[in-house]
Design an enzyme around this catalytic site. Structure first.
Site, PDB file in Angstrom:
ATOM      1  N   HIS A 176      -4.579  -3.238   0.087  1.00 43.77           N
ATOM      2  CA  HIS A 176      -5.093  -4.340  -0.430  1.00 43.77           C
ATOM      3  C   HIS A 176      -5.898  -5.066   0.429  1.00 43.77           C
ATOM      4  CE1 HIS A 176      -0.719  -4.717  -2.511  1.00 43.77           C
ATOM      5  NE2 HIS A 176      -1.446  -3.876  -2.996  1.00 43.77           N
TER       6      HIS A 176
ATOM      7  N   THR B 112       8.687   3.872  -0.213  1.00 36.36           N
ATOM      8  CA  THR B 112       8.543   2.271  -0.582  1.00 36.36           C
ATOM      9  C   THR B 112       9.303   1.388   0.495  1.00 36.36           C
ATOM     10  OG1 THR B 112       8.858   0.917  -2.393  1.00 36.36           O
ATOM     11  CG2 THR B 112      10.754   2.339  -1.941  1.00 36.36           C
TER      12      THR B 112
ATOM     13  N   GLY C  14       0.801  -1.105  -0.139  1.00 33.91           N
ATOM     14  CA  GLY C  14      -0.011  -0.088   0.247  1.00 33.91           C
ATOM     15  C   GLY C  14       0.884   1.253   0.127  1.00 33.91           C
TER      16      GLY C  14
ATOM     17  N   GLU D 120       4.478   2.953  -7.287  1.00 32.51           N
ATOM     18  CA  GLU D 120       3.030   2.950  -7.383  1.00 32.51           C
ATOM     19  C   GLU D 120       2.307   4.474  -7.557  1.00 32.51           C
ATOM     20  OE1 GLU D 120       0.996  -1.064  -6.831  1.00 32.51           O
ATOM     21  OE2 GLU D 120       1.626  -0.253  -4.865  1.00 32.51           O
TER      22      GLU D 120
HETATM   23 ZN   LIG Z   1      -0.568  -2.616  -4.646  1.00 28.92          ZN
END
Ligand SMILES: [Zn+2]
Length: 225
Positions: A93, A41, A25, A72
């Site tokens: 998630h 990250t 996430g 992301e």
């Molecule tokens: Zn992800």
């Protein structure tokens, strides 16, 4: 400082609630016209501290911070660029909503009145390799229509005018997916009828300040088993 503190609190909360596991996430918040504050990250959300946060420009360049942003964030940047009203984005998630996304099932059955009025139907974006431009391409068709997205075989994204709104949409999404899944194991989900939905929209217009984009017209569907 207040925004940094709130961002860290939400990182801890999404981990405690089981909406992410380990380093999954990422969360961001817009701090001015051209800058967003975001999570680094490869760090578990429960361990994130204020000093770990990074500031990046809307072009994706790191402005300050010692750690690396997640790849992301392309997805976050695309949302900010397409939605001036959005100031916070959460990617997670959560188990039940991600299970829906993994089955390529949109959450589009009108079965809970409150959900129809508050979040509308939640689309599922076609599978895209995480961290690539494919993800941006997969979310763009829906970004202007809703504040909640299911990412096929991956997870979810919620966004709103502030961190609190984005967080509660995530919580609501997961809660709805969980209720749906459990009802399916009992006696199936019975959608509301067209008339019942129309009555809700009438209440919506007088009693609720829900934006037009959430007033999604649901198709009447039979009982699902
Ligand atoms: Zn992800």
């Amino acid at each position: 400082m207040q925004i940094k503190k709130q961002l860290v609190e939400i990182c801890h909360k999404i981990h405690a609630k089981g909406f992410v596991a380990a380093t999954d996430g990422n969360i961001s918040v817009r701090i001015d016209e051209n800058k967003i504050l975001c999570t680094p990250t490869s760090l578990p959300k429960e361990k994130i501290r204020i000093s770990d946060l990074i500031v990046i420009s809307l072009d994706g360049n790191v402005i300050s911070g010692n750690k690396k942003p997640s790849t992301e964030f392309k997805m976050h940047l695309a949302i900010y660029k397409n939605r001036e009203d959005v100031n916070a984005v959460i990617h997670a998630h959560p188990v039940y909503a991600t299970a829906f996304a993994s089955s390529k099932l949109a959450l589009d059955i009108p079965f809970l009145p409150e959900v129809i009025l508050s979040i509308g139907k939640v689309p599922v974006c076609t599978y895209a390799t995480p961290s690539t431009d494919e993800v941006v391409k997969s979310i763009l068709p829906f970004v202007k229509k809703t504040n909640l997205l299911l990412l096929q075989n991956h997870g979810v994204v919620t966004f709103g005018k502030n961190l609190e709104e984005a967080y509660y949409l995530l919580e609501k999404l997961e809660h709805t997916a969980k209720i749906f899944s459990i009802a399916m194991t009992f006696n199936g989900v019975r959608p509301l009828t067209k008339n019942q939905i129309l009555k809700l929209y009438q209440i919506n217009e007088t009693n609720y300040k829900i934006s037009q984009k959430n007033k999604i017209t649901f198709k009447e569907k039979g009982k699902l088993n």
